[in-house]
Motif scaffolding. Structure first.
Motif, PDB file in Angstrom:
ATOM      1  N   UNK A 122      11.947   2.934   0.714  1.00  0.00           N
ATOM      2  CA  UNK A 122      10.985   2.868   1.799  1.00  0.00           C
ATOM      3  C   UNK A 122      11.612   3.475   3.042  1.00  0.00           C
ATOM      4  N   UNK A 123      10.829   4.230   3.800  1.00  0.00           N
ATOM      5  CA  UNK A 123      11.259   4.673   5.123  1.00  0.00           C
ATOM      6  C   UNK A 123      10.216   4.233   6.146  1.00  0.00           C
ATOM      7  N   UNK A 124      10.692   3.808   7.326  1.00  0.00           N
ATOM      8  CA  UNK A 124      12.096   3.674   7.719  1.00  0.00           C
ATOM      9  C   UNK A 124      12.819   2.627   6.884  1.00  0.00           C
ATOM     10  N   UNK A 125      14.112   2.849   6.664  1.00  0.00           N
ATOM     11  CA  UNK A 125      14.861   2.007   5.735  1.00  0.00           C
ATOM     12  C   UNK A 125      14.853   0.539   6.128  1.00  0.00           C
ATOM     13  N   UNK A 126      14.892   0.260   7.424  1.00  0.00           N
ATOM     14  CA  UNK A 126      14.913  -1.131   7.865  1.00  0.00           C
ATOM     15  C   UNK A 126      13.649  -1.867   7.444  1.00  0.00           C
ATOM     16  N   UNK A 127      12.569  -1.135   7.235  1.00  0.00           N
ATOM     17  CA  UNK A 127      11.302  -1.756   6.846  1.00  0.00           C
ATOM     18  C   UNK A 127      11.326  -2.240   5.400  1.00  0.00           C
ATOM     19  N   UNK A 128      12.322  -1.814   4.614  1.00  0.00           N
ATOM     20  CA  UNK A 128      12.405  -2.243   3.227  1.00  0.00           C
ATOM     21  C   UNK A 128      12.459  -3.747   3.064  1.00  0.00           C
ATOM     22  N   UNK A 129      13.073  -4.417   4.022  1.00  0.00           N
ATOM     23  CA  UNK A 129      13.191  -5.879   3.947  1.00  0.00           C
ATOM     24  C   UNK A 129      11.856  -6.573   4.166  1.00  0.00           C
ATOM     25  N   UNK A 130      10.852  -5.829   4.634  1.00  0.00           N
ATOM     26  CA  UNK A 130       9.555  -6.429   4.946  1.00  0.00           C
ATOM     27  C   UNK A 130       8.431  -5.827   4.109  1.00  0.00           C
ATOM     28  N   UNK A 131       8.799  -4.987   3.141  1.00  0.00           N
ATOM     29  CA  UNK A 131       7.814  -4.406   2.237  1.00  0.00           C
ATOM     30  C   UNK A 131       7.865  -5.206   0.936  1.00  0.00           C
ATOM     31  N   UNK A 132       6.870  -6.044   0.720  1.00  0.00           N
ATOM     32  CA  UNK A 132       6.878  -7.002  -0.381  1.00  0.00           C
ATOM     33  C   UNK A 132       6.039  -6.503  -1.552  1.00  0.00           C
ATOM     34  N   UNK A 133       6.660  -6.300  -2.697  1.00  0.00           N
ATOM     35  CA  UNK A 133       5.950  -5.840  -3.886  1.00  0.00           C
ATOM     36  C   UNK A 133       5.726  -7.008  -4.843  1.00  0.00           C
ATOM     37  N   UNK A 134       4.467  -7.248  -5.142  1.00  0.00           N
ATOM     38  CA  UNK A 134       4.096  -8.299  -6.094  1.00  0.00           C
ATOM     39  C   UNK A 134       4.137  -7.747  -7.510  1.00  0.00           C
ATOM     40  N   UNK A 135       3.762  -6.487  -7.661  1.00  0.00           N
ATOM     41  CA  UNK A 135       3.741  -5.841  -8.975  1.00  0.00           C
ATOM     42  C   UNK A 135       4.095  -4.369  -8.811  1.00  0.00           C
ATOM     43  N   UNK A 136       4.962  -3.846  -9.681  1.00  0.00           N
ATOM     44  CA  UNK A 136       5.279  -2.415  -9.645  1.00  0.00           C
ATOM     45  C   UNK A 136       5.861  -1.984 -10.987  1.00  0.00           C
ATOM     46  N   UNK A 137       6.002  -0.686 -11.143  1.00  0.00           N
ATOM     47  CA  UNK A 137       6.507  -0.113 -12.390  1.00  0.00           C
ATOM     48  C   UNK A 137       7.958   0.332 -12.282  1.00  0.00           C
ATOM     49  N   UNK A 138       8.604   0.046 -11.182  1.00  0.00           N
ATOM     50  CA  UNK A 138       9.963   0.528 -10.949  1.00  0.00           C
ATOM     51  C   UNK A 138      10.962  -0.115 -11.909  1.00  0.00           C
ATOM     52  N   UNK A 139      11.979   0.658 -12.280  1.00  0.00           N
ATOM     53  CA  UNK A 139      13.070   0.215 -13.145  1.00  0.00           C
ATOM     54  C   UNK A 139      12.575  -0.263 -14.518  1.00  0.00           C
ATOM     55  N   UNK A 140      11.428   0.226 -14.933  1.00  0.00           N
ATOM     56  CA  UNK A 140      10.898  -0.073 -16.264  1.00  0.00           C
ATOM     57  C   UNK A 140      10.896   1.202 -17.090  1.00  0.00           C
TER      58      UNK A 140
END
Length: 210
Positions: A122-140
């Motif tokens: 996520x950019x800005x990188x600091x926003x990553x701590x506040x971007x909440x994913x309930x469902x995603x396909x990452x690392x699958x």
């Protein structure tokens, strides 16, 4: 040899043994630290959002603010993976705290089955701590048959706490970026057409704010 010399020799031997034990213990700790470094770093990123790492949650937000934020979506492939990978929509404007579902699509353009795995940031990188994913396909691990197309949903919200962070209080846009990499066994795609270069399938930029 005198008794005094024997005593000095025994002390020297004990001292050498202590030094050897300390050195071995130090070496072992360094080896252990090296093996632990990667998972510890990953855990650190997941907890803090460092490097744009998003957070995984199991429930929706209970608070929705009367303030909007735009979320842009970026899609890339790397390592010669012959997939047409792109977001269904380039961006959405949502209220902070509002749970939203969007989708990416991936299509295998090669003549044989190919497999990939997605990473994200996520950019800005600091926003990553506040971007909440309930469902995603990452690392699958994902395998697509020749010509097969797959819909890949992402369910997320932006944590309302983001408005209390001085560095982020004026940010109006967040970009979520996914990159699909080929799996080790998916070597056939290297002969497909991308030559191992990183290919972006969207014109969404990664500028922040605004």
């Amino acid at each position: 040899m005198s008794e005094r010399d024997n005593t000095v020799s025994e002390k020297a031997q004990r001292s050498n043994r202590v030094i050897a034990v300390v050195c071995l213990a130090f070496f072992a700790s360094m080896v252990g630290a090296a093996y632990a470094a990667v998972p510890l770093y990953q855990l650190f990123c997941q907890v803090t959002g460092y490097g744009g790492t998003t957070q995984r949650v199991t429930q929706y937000s209970q608070t929705v603010l009367d303030r909007e934020i735009k979320v842009r979506f970026d899609a890339n492939t790397a390592g010669g993976l012959p997939w047409d990978f792109k977001p269904v929509q380039r961006d959405v404007t949502i209220k902070i705290g509002e749970t939203t579902q969007i989708s990416y699509k991936a299509k295998n353009t090669f003549s044989r089955p190919t497999s990939g795995r997605a990473s994200f940031n996520v950019t800005p990188q600091l926003a990553g701590a506040y971007f909440m994913k309930v469902e995603c396909f990452c690392f699958t691990d994902t395998e697509l048959q020749p010509g097969e197309e797959m819909d890949m949903p992402v369910v997320f919200y932006v944590d309302p706490e983001i408005v209390n962070v001085p560095e982020l209080k004026n940010v109006g846009t967040i970009t979520l970026s996914y990159t699909f990499f080929p799996l080790a066994e998916g070597k056939p795609q290297e002969s497909a057409a991308t030559g191992g270069q990183l290919n972006s399938n969207t014109d969404a930029d990664t500028e922040i704010g605004g």
